[in-house]
Structures are given as structure tokens and as C-alpha cells.
Design an enzyme around this catalytic site. Structure first.
Site, short mmCIF file in Angstrom:
data_model
loop_
_atom_site.label_atom_id
_atom_site.label_comp_id
_atom_site.label_asym_id
_atom_site.label_seq_id
_atom_site.Cartn_x
_atom_site.Cartn_y
_atom_site.Cartn_z
N ARG A 124 -17.59 20.76 1.50
CA ARG A 124 -17.61 20.14 2.83
C ARG A 124 -16.89 18.80 2.91
NH1 ARG A 124 -23.87 20.65 3.83
NH2 ARG A 124 -23.82 21.00 1.58
N ASN B 44 -22.62 14.99 1.31
CA ASN B 44 -22.02 16.33 1.36
C ASN B 44 -20.72 16.35 2.14
OD1 ASN B 44 -24.04 17.88 -0.06
ND2 ASN B 44 -25.38 17.35 1.65
N ARG C 168 -0.15 -14.31 -4.78
CA ARG C 168 -0.10 -13.18 -5.71
C ARG C 168 -0.61 -13.59 -7.09
NH1 ARG C 168 5.80 -11.42 -5.22
NH2 ARG C 168 5.11 -10.11 -6.95
N LYS D 85 3.78 -16.68 -6.24
CA LYS D 85 3.47 -15.77 -7.35
C LYS D 85 3.53 -16.53 -8.67
CE LYS D 85 5.99 -13.83 -10.12
NZ LYS D 85 7.05 -13.21 -10.90
N ALA E 174 10.10 -26.71 4.64
CA ALA E 174 10.11 -25.35 5.19
C ALA E 174 11.30 -24.55 4.68
CB ALA E 174 10.15 -25.42 6.71
N ARG F 152 25.76 -30.02 0.12
CA ARG F 152 25.84 -29.65 1.53
C ARG F 152 27.30 -29.80 1.93
NH1 ARG F 152 22.33 -33.42 5.21
NH2 ARG F 152 20.57 -32.56 4.08
CA CA Z 1 -27.98 19.54 -1.43
#
Ligand code: CA
Ligand code: UD1
Length: 451
Positions: A15, A224, A330, A348, A377, A437
Site C-alpha cells: 500500500r 501501511n 557551505r 565555502k 559588494a 583599473r
Molecule cells: Ca497490520
């Protein structure tokens, strides 16, 4: 008397409508049969035998860490036949406790109480049900002593009215069970060897039978189908949530926390809705966990703030750290005291030193970062050359300008300032400004292309 536990797990589990053997379906991310095995271990069992039928190889592989014997029941001829399979593999002088691989939530206290009766008697766990349909009914004589169990399909109308039913869980001396089971047959409506037939035989032999009952019905409920599994999962989760609250943890909604492992949580921790804690998680006092966080195998210090939607896996977070919203931490990441990791940051295998900040849109991997570093950032550690991983070292008080790439292996000495937009390929010196730069050009009178 020693204790042997047999776990019956030979049923097919049709089932569940699944290719996975039923007892390997998970409750709180742990196979059903492992819950039962852990219970047996919790009782201090000297030996555990698992009776399996279907999917034996898969079972043994998934449960390879069990200190158990595996016995195959080639044909499922009934619960009595299943128990008969183990007598060659156990110490018959021990108490034998029969548990079921698909009944995961029996409490230790309930079984300890049952086992007290099993020293010189057959101890049976029964339960009174409003609706006893489907269960074996407990038959008692005028003195109120158990004198048999009759299965639903074999019961008379009168017997069907009995509300005290068999949970299937029982315990008795191994040799007693063996002797009784030698005398059962399969002359019943299902043509099966019923374990329950031993009660009538025992009563006739004047072997005493004692019963006890669990405190809660869920303790003896089996799985079940997937619906029943989900119901038991909710009960299990709610029990954990209730205990946490009693232990001083504040939960925004006890029905919206899922714990799939072992947790240790301090006083005055607040956990918002839809949080999942997996594996071994420790959270110290005063920490706040925002909504929708998933935290696995991590240790979180005191007074930490983890905002909404963060994912932490195998991370160490020290005290007063701030994380998120939307941070991904991580394995082997260690955030030291007072550090900050902001939104859309992935880290990580890195140390983020005391008071250092990685607040926006960054990837930090294989990095050793000192104290009071400010990472602007869009900073990326380029830790992978396509074949190997390389390390980035950023020492104390470094300022990393926005949109910087640190091409590892590279070391940034203390107090270095890195100008925004720099691609750093060489180690720096202390107290300098480094910048790579392209100079800014101005083209006057520029005409945009036109269609
Ligand atoms: Ca049973
Ligand atoms: C059994 C009991 C019933 C009790 C009910 C509680 C018997 C005869 N009946 O009925 O009195 O009220 O449990 O749920 O014991 N199994 C095997 N090998 C077999 C047969 C069964 O390992 O040959 C295992 C199944 O995997 C299952 C458990 O035993 O986990 C119970 O078997 P099942 O056939 O479901 O028994 P019920 O008819 O529910």
C-alpha cells in the site's frame, strides 16, 4: 535476564505504492526500521534480529551500521512463522521482545514497563480503541485474565465488540515463546501461522499473561500507506516542538518546525516559521533564527541573528554573528565572533575573522580571513583554476573595494586597501593601496548609433 529483540519487517508494504521496501521509508529523515532499532538499543538489547522478506539486499545496505542479525523469512506465512525464524539466532534464556519495523514511535518508557512483566510471564501490550476494526481482540476469562486473542477475520459478532486490542508487541522468555510456537497451526480464515495463537496455548498451560498499555495510541500505530506515515511524522515533530518549548525555546509556530536529527537548543532561542534542522545541530542561548532557514550539522553560538531564508550546512558560527537574509554557508565555514555575512553571499570552507564583514553579493571560498576585514559588494575569490582549488589569505584590517576578484593563490597583507574593480593576481604589502583599473577615458561629442 538479558534482552533479545526481534524486529519483524518481512511485509511487502504494497500500500505504500513504492519500489522502496516499506520499512526504509523515512520518518524525520530516518528509516522506519531504524527508529525501531534505536528503540531496541535504547532498551539495552544484547542482541537484535531483523526478520526480512522483501528487498533484503537494499535493507541490509541501508542499515549496514546496525549491530543486528538478519534473518530471511522466505515466505510470509504469518507473524508466528516470522518469529519462529529467529530461535536459532538468539539466546533462548533471554527475554525476547517482539517489535515491528513499521511501528516507529513506541516510547522507551512503555516498553520498559512491558518488560517488567516479562520476567516470569508473557507480557502483552494492549490498547483500548474506540474503533477496534481490523485488530486482534483480547479475550479474557471471568477472572479478567487473558485467555486468547482472536483476529478480526476469525471473530464472532460478540467478540468483535471487544475494544481491547492486540498491538502485536509482546515479550516473554525466548524458550517459552519457542515452545508455545511449536504448537500453533494455520487452521484459520487466513491460513496463516498467527503469533497471537500462543495466548490461548499459554492460558491452557497455566503460563501467566500480563498486559500493559501505552500512554498514547500513536506509540503502537503502524505505517501501511503514505498517509499514515505523514500523520506519524506530524506527531513526532509536534512532540519535539513541545519538548523544546518546555525546555525554554520560543517557537513562532510549533507546527512549523521540522527536526530531522538531534538538536540541542539553549534558553531564549527564538525560531521563526518553516525552519528545518537536520543532523546534529546545536544552537546556544539567545540566538534568533528567521523564517525558512535550513540548518544542518552546525554549531551556532550565543546571540546570533540568522535572518530569513539562509541555508547553513556543516558550519561553525561563534557568538553575536549576523547572517542573511539569503546567505548560503557551505561546509567547513567558520564565522568568528561578531562577524557579519549579508544577503546573497556564498561562503565555502573559509574562516571569517572576528568583526569582519561580507555584506553583499559575494563568493568567498577556501579563504582565511583575519579580523575587521571589510569585503565590498560583488567580491569574488577565484579559487578554482579548472583543475585545482587555491587559497586566498586576507589579513587583519584589509579593505576590499567592491567588485574585486582575488585570483588565488594570493595573500593580502594587513591594512591593505584594494580599490574597487581590482583584479588582484599578486600578493600585496601592508599599508598600501592596490588598484588595477583601466584609466577612465572621455570621448566628447559622442554620437549614439541610430537605427
Ligand atoms: Ca497490520
Ligand atoms: C497483527 C496481529 C493483530 C494485531 C495487529 C496490530 C497477528 C496474527 N495479528 O495483525 O492481532 O492487532 O497485528 O497491528 O499477529 N509480518 C512478517 N511476516 C509475516 C507476517 C507479518 O514479518 O509472515 C510482519 C509485517 O511486516 C508487519 C507485522 O508483521 O509489520 C504485522 O503483520 P500483519 O500481517 O500486518 O498483521 P495484522 O493482520 O495487522
Amino acid at each position: 535476564m538479558g534482552l533479545s529483540v526481534v524486529i519483524l519487517a518481512a511485509g511487502k508494504g504494497t500500500r505504500m505504492k513504492s519500489s522502496l521496501p516499506k520499512v526504509l521509508h523515512k520518518l524525520a529523515n530516518k528509516p522506519l526500521v531504524e527508529h525501531v532499532y534505536d528503540t531496541a538499543m535504547g532498551l539495552g538489547a544484547d542482541e537484535v534480529v531483523v526478520v526480512y522478506g522483501h528487498g533484503g539486499e537494499q535493507l541490509k545496505e541501508s542499515c549496514s551500521h546496525f549491530k543486528a542479525k538478519w534473518v530471511e523469512q522466505k515466505e510470509q506465512l504469518g507473524t508466528g512463522h516470522a518469529v519462529q525464524q529467529v530461535f536459532d539466532d538468539i539466546n533462548l534464556q533471554n527475554t525476547l521482545l517482539v517489535l515491528y519495523g513499521d511501528v516507529p514511535l513506541t516510547r522507551l518508557e512503555t516498553l520498559q514497563a512491558l518488560l517488567k512483566g516479562a520476567d516470569d510471564k508473557i507480557a502483552l501490550l494492549s490498547v483500548n480503541l474506540e474503533n477496534p476494526f481490523g485488530y486482534g481482540r483480547i479475550l479474557r476469562n471471568e477472572q479478567g485474565e487473558v485467555c486468547g486473542i482472536v483476529e478480526q477475520k476469525d471473530a464472532t459478532d460478540e467478540q468483535l465488540k471487544i475494544q481491547e486490542v492486540n498491538t502485536g508487541i509482546l515479550a516473554a522468555k525466548g524458550s517459552t515463546l519457542k515452545n508455545l510456537l511449536e504448537n500453533i497451526n494455520n487452521n484459520n480464515s487466513q491460513g496463516e501461522y498467527y503469533l497471537t495463537d500462543i495466548f490461548e496455548l499459554a492460558a491452557k498451560d497455566n503460563i501467566a499473561i500480563t498486559t500493559s498499555q501505552p500512554a498514547h495510541c500513536y506509540e503502537v500505530e503502524g505505517v501501511n500507506n503514505r498517509l499514515q506515515l505523514a500523520c506519524l511524522e506530524r506527531i513526532y515533530q509536534r512532540n519535539i516542538a513541545d519538548q523544546l518549548m518546555l525546555d525554554g525555546v520560543a517557537l513562532a509556530d510549533p507546527d512549523r518546525l521540522d527536526v530531522r536529527g538531534q538538536v540541542e537548543i539553549g534558553h531564549d532561542v527564538f525560531i521563526d516559521v518553516n525552519v528545518i534542522l537536520e543532523g546534529n545541530v546545536k544552537i546556544a542561548a539567545g540566538t534568533q533564527i528567521g523564517p525558512n532557514c535550513v540548518i544542518s550539522d552546525s554549531v551556532i553560538g550565543e546571540n546570533v541573528v540568522i535572518r530569513a531564508n539562509c541555508v547553513l550546512e556543516n558550519v561553525q558560527v561563534d557568538n553575536r554573528v549576523e547572517i542573511g537574509p539569503f546567505a548560503r554557508l557551505r561546509p567547513e565555514t567558520h564565522l568568528h565572533d561578531g562577524s557579519k555575512v549579508g544577503n546573497f553571499v556564498e561562503i565555502k570552507k573559509s574562516e571569517i575573522g572576528e568583526g569582519s564583514k561580507v555584506n553583499h553579493l559575494s563568493y568567498i571560498g577556501d579563504t582565511e580571513m583575519g579580523k575587521n576585514v571589510n569585503v565590498g559588494a560583488g567580491t569574488i575569490t577565484c579559487n578554482y583554476d579548472g583543475a585545482f582549488k587555491h587559497k586566498t589569505v586576507i589579513k587583519d584590517n584589509v579593505f576590499v573595494g567592491s567588485d574585486t576578484q582575488l585570483v588565488a593563490p594570493v595573500t593580502v597583507e594587513a591594512n591593505t586597501t584594494i580599490g574597487a574593480g581590482t583584479t588582484l593576481t599578486k600578493d600585496t604589502e601592508t599599508d598600501v593601496l592596490v588598484i588595477s583599473r583601466a584609466p577612465q577615458k572621455t570621448i566628447t561629442g559622442w554620437q549614439r548609433p541610430k537605427k
